[in-house]
Design an enzyme around this catalytic site. Structure first.
Site, PDB file in Angstrom:
ATOM      1  N   HIS A  68       0.794  -1.235   0.000  1.00 24.41           N
ATOM      2  CA  HIS A  68       0.000   0.000   0.000  1.00 24.41           C
ATOM      3  C   HIS A  68       0.826   1.285   0.000  1.00 24.41           C
ATOM      4  O   HIS A  68       0.278   2.368  -0.098  1.00 24.41           O
ATOM      5  CB  HIS A  68      -0.935   0.029   1.208  1.00 24.41           C
ATOM      6  CG  HIS A  68      -0.226   0.282   2.504  1.00 24.41           C
ATOM      7  ND1 HIS A  68       0.413  -0.704   3.201  1.00 24.41           N
ATOM      8  CD2 HIS A  68      -0.037   1.420   3.212  1.00 24.41           C
ATOM      9  CE1 HIS A  68       0.958  -0.187   4.280  1.00 24.41           C
ATOM     10  NE2 HIS A  68       0.708   1.097   4.326  1.00 24.41           N
TER      11      HIS A  68
HETATM   12  C1  UD1 Z   1      -1.385   5.394   6.361  1.00 24.73           C
HETATM   13  C2  UD1 Z   1       0.000   5.725   6.944  1.00 24.73           C
HETATM   14  C3  UD1 Z   1       0.916   4.525   6.786  1.00 24.73           C
HETATM   15  C4  UD1 Z   1       0.288   3.280   7.384  1.00 24.73           C
HETATM   16  C5  UD1 Z   1      -1.078   3.073   6.763  1.00 24.73           C
HETATM   17  C6  UD1 Z   1      -1.777   1.862   7.354  1.00 24.73           C
HETATM   18  C7  UD1 Z   1       0.614   8.096   6.666  1.00 24.73           C
HETATM   19  C8  UD1 Z   1       1.506   9.028   5.954  1.00 24.73           C
HETATM   20  N1  UD1 Z   1       0.647   6.824   6.229  1.00 24.73           N
HETATM   21  O1  UD1 Z   1      -1.221   5.198   4.978  1.00 24.73           O
HETATM   22  O2  UD1 Z   1       2.129   4.787   7.446  1.00 24.73           O
HETATM   23  O3  UD1 Z   1       1.109   2.168   7.087  1.00 24.73           O
HETATM   24  O4  UD1 Z   1      -1.881   4.241   7.003  1.00 24.73           O
HETATM   25  O5  UD1 Z   1      -2.868   1.484   6.550  1.00 24.73           O
HETATM   26  O6  UD1 Z   1      -0.091   8.477   7.572  1.00 24.73           O
HETATM   27  N2  UD1 Z   1      -8.540   5.333   2.173  1.00 24.73           N
HETATM   28  C9  UD1 Z   1      -9.819   4.811   2.044  1.00 24.73           C
HETATM   29  N3  UD1 Z   1     -10.399   4.311   3.193  1.00 24.73           N
HETATM   30  C10 UD1 Z   1      -9.787   4.336   4.397  1.00 24.73           C
HETATM   31  C11 UD1 Z   1      -8.480   4.848   4.490  1.00 24.73           C
HETATM   32  C12 UD1 Z   1      -7.876   5.334   3.371  1.00 24.73           C
HETATM   33  O7  UD1 Z   1     -10.412   4.774   0.978  1.00 24.73           O
HETATM   34  O8  UD1 Z   1     -10.388   3.905   5.384  1.00 24.73           O
HETATM   35  C13 UD1 Z   1      -7.899   5.932   1.002  1.00 24.73           C
HETATM   36  C14 UD1 Z   1      -7.717   7.416   1.231  1.00 24.73           C
HETATM   37  O9  UD1 Z   1      -8.826   8.124   0.826  1.00 24.73           O
HETATM   38  C15 UD1 Z   1      -6.509   7.743   0.419  1.00 24.73           C
HETATM   39  C16 UD1 Z   1      -5.708   6.459   0.491  1.00 24.73           C
HETATM   40  O10 UD1 Z   1      -6.608   5.413   0.866  1.00 24.73           O
HETATM   41  O11 UD1 Z   1      -6.843   7.986  -0.914  1.00 24.73           O
HETATM   42  C17 UD1 Z   1      -4.558   6.590   1.446  1.00 24.73           C
HETATM   43  O12 UD1 Z   1      -5.014   6.742   2.791  1.00 24.73           O
HETATM   44  P1  UD1 Z   1      -4.152   7.545   3.882  1.00 24.73           P
HETATM   45  O13 UD1 Z   1      -4.829   7.419   5.179  1.00 24.73           O
HETATM   46  O14 UD1 Z   1      -3.815   8.890   3.369  1.00 24.73           O
HETATM   47  O15 UD1 Z   1      -2.784   6.782   3.962  1.00 24.73           O
HETATM   48  P2  UD1 Z   1      -2.463   5.225   3.993  1.00 24.73           P
HETATM   49  O16 UD1 Z   1      -1.938   4.876   2.629  1.00 24.73           O
HETATM   50  O17 UD1 Z   1      -3.569   4.398   4.535  1.00 24.73           O
END
Ligand code: UD1
Length: 377
Positions: free
Chosen positions: A205
């Site tokens: 991811h």
């Molecule tokens: C975040 C953490 C990462 C951790 C990971 C665990 C940061 C910089 N990164 O990354 O260190 O390993 O969480 O999962 O904080 N999204 C959804 N649904 C959700 C959550 C996220 O659709 O419930 C989508 C968001 O809209 C976004 C993408 O996934 O487009 C990334 O989500 P984000 O929370 O920004 O970072 P992670 O990649 O999950």
């Protein structure tokens, strides 16, 4: 809130897992604040349910925003909450946007910050997590370092010894608590028609892997070369990027499923021949589960797992498929079966709570020193 309590700020899957034990031990003395960074039920509520955590007393809603907007939202909204409630301390965990912005909000309001899982460093500044960890490292009053290596990183950056406590990593007790019993694990495998030690479990991811179409293609293509079923619980970010880059066909040889709750994930990980991941937490969990892990990353902030023999690093590109196929041979699995975990004995949450309790005695309290002889460098 009538009395002054300790605020635990969290927002993503790993923070829920790794703060659950601390929250439970602090009990009524603490309350939870959820940033909303992870907002899907499978990424958040399912983890609250597994760990039987109380409802957050306060919720923000920064999920789905870009990084700068997440920071702005957390610093602004949490800052306002903290000014009104003025908890005695704010606890953050790890290296997420929630942790860094939470620590910044607390600092702006003048509340001491406790950093759980402090001092991890890859010194790879292309990763948002590295910047986040370093930022919290500057802000925290109390640094709960999981290992000697992480404590030494902090010392070498000038953090005073009396602000560091080596605690182990709370993930050890989380895994011990959440790993299902053998009968339930057998059912998890049977439900998916998997045989013990005859499949590979994958999670990918990180932006470095999924935001770059060529790297993502390289990883998915390499996974297809493994001559075992490949199970891939998919993160929303990865799912979205695969669709955006038109790489959906590369998923055909893999078994792609929705994100799993933590007990199910651990149960399946426990019986995998090989784990392949860019996750931080899995680099620790594999040492408790006694499974080999191929870390698909440019760098790692958890060298302990590599040095102990549980993990090897692999970079996407031409040699990746061969590395994966080699890693999936039985020999590596057998070699890690009885190695000790470098992340402690499962008492990290207790040590952290003791250190938090000492916080008021903090200034000039020499019995909490890490030990001058620890870092010879
Ligand atoms: C975040 C953490 C990462 C951790 C990971 C665990 C940061 C910089 N990164 O990354 O260190 O390993 O969480 O999962 O904080 N999204 C959804 N649904 C959700 C959550 C996220 O659709 O419930 C989508 C968001 O809209 C976004 C993408 O996934 O487009 C990334 O989500 P984000 O929370 O920004 O970072 P992670 O990649 O999950």
């Amino acid at each position: 809130m009538s009395e002054r309590r300790i605020a635990l700020v969290l927002g993503t899957r790993p923070e829920i897992v790794k703060l659950a034990g601390v929250a439970r031990l602090l009990g009524e003395r603490s309350y939870l604040v959820h940033s909303g960074q992870h907002y899907d039920d499978l990424m958040s509520q399912a983890f609250f349910d597994s760990y039987r955590l109380p409802e957050p007393a306060y919720r923000l809603a920064v999920g789905g925003r870009d990084r700068a907007a997440q920071f702005a939202g957390i610093v602004g909204d949490l800052g306002q909450h903290l000014r009104a409630e003025h908890p005695v301390a704010v606890v953050v965990q790890g290296d997420t946007n929630t942790a860094a912005a939470g620590a910044l909000a607390a600092t702006c309001v003048g509340i001491p910050v406790v950093h759980v899982e402090a001092g991890l460093r890859s010194y790879d500044r292309t990763m948002p997590e590295e910047i986040n960890r370093q930022l919290v490292g500057v802000l925290a009053t109390l640094h709960c370092a999981p290992t000697e290596t992480s404590a030494c990183n902090l010392l070498s950056e000038g953090v005073p010894t009396d602000r560091i406590v080596i605690t182990g990593n709370t993930v050890v007790e989380a895994v011990e608590e959440m790993l299902p019993e053998p009968a339930r694990r057998a059912q998890l495998l049977a439900d998916r028609e998997l045989l013990s030690e005859e499949y590979v479990l994958v999670t990918i991811h990180r932006p470095e892997n999924v935001d770059d179409p060529e790297r993502l293609r390289s990883i998915l293509t390499a996974l297809a070369e493994i001559d075992l079923p490949v199970l891939m619980p998919i993160h929303p970010r990865t799912r979205d990027r695969i669709a955006e880059f038109g790489l959906g066909d590369l998923l055909a040889p893999l078994r792609v499923i929705d994100p799993l709750d933590h007990p199910s994930f651990l149960g399946l990980a426990r019986h995998a021949r090989l784990l392949v991941s860019d996750s931080g937490g899995l680099q620790e969990e594999c040492t408790v589960l006694k499974r080999p892990l191929l870390v698909v990353r440019n760098s790692t902030e958890r060298p302990e797992s590599v040095e102990a023999g549980f993990a090897r690093r692999a970079v996407p590109g031409p040699g990746l498929a061969e590395q994966m196929v080699r890693a999936a041979e039985r020999g590596w699995l057998e070699a890690v079966a009885h190695l000790p975990s470098p992340y402690g004995d499962g008492s990290a949450s207790e040590r952290i709570v003791r250190a938090i309790d000492d916080l008021s005695l903090y200034e000039g309290s020499p019995d909490r020193l890490v030990g001058g002889q620890l870092c010879a460098r």
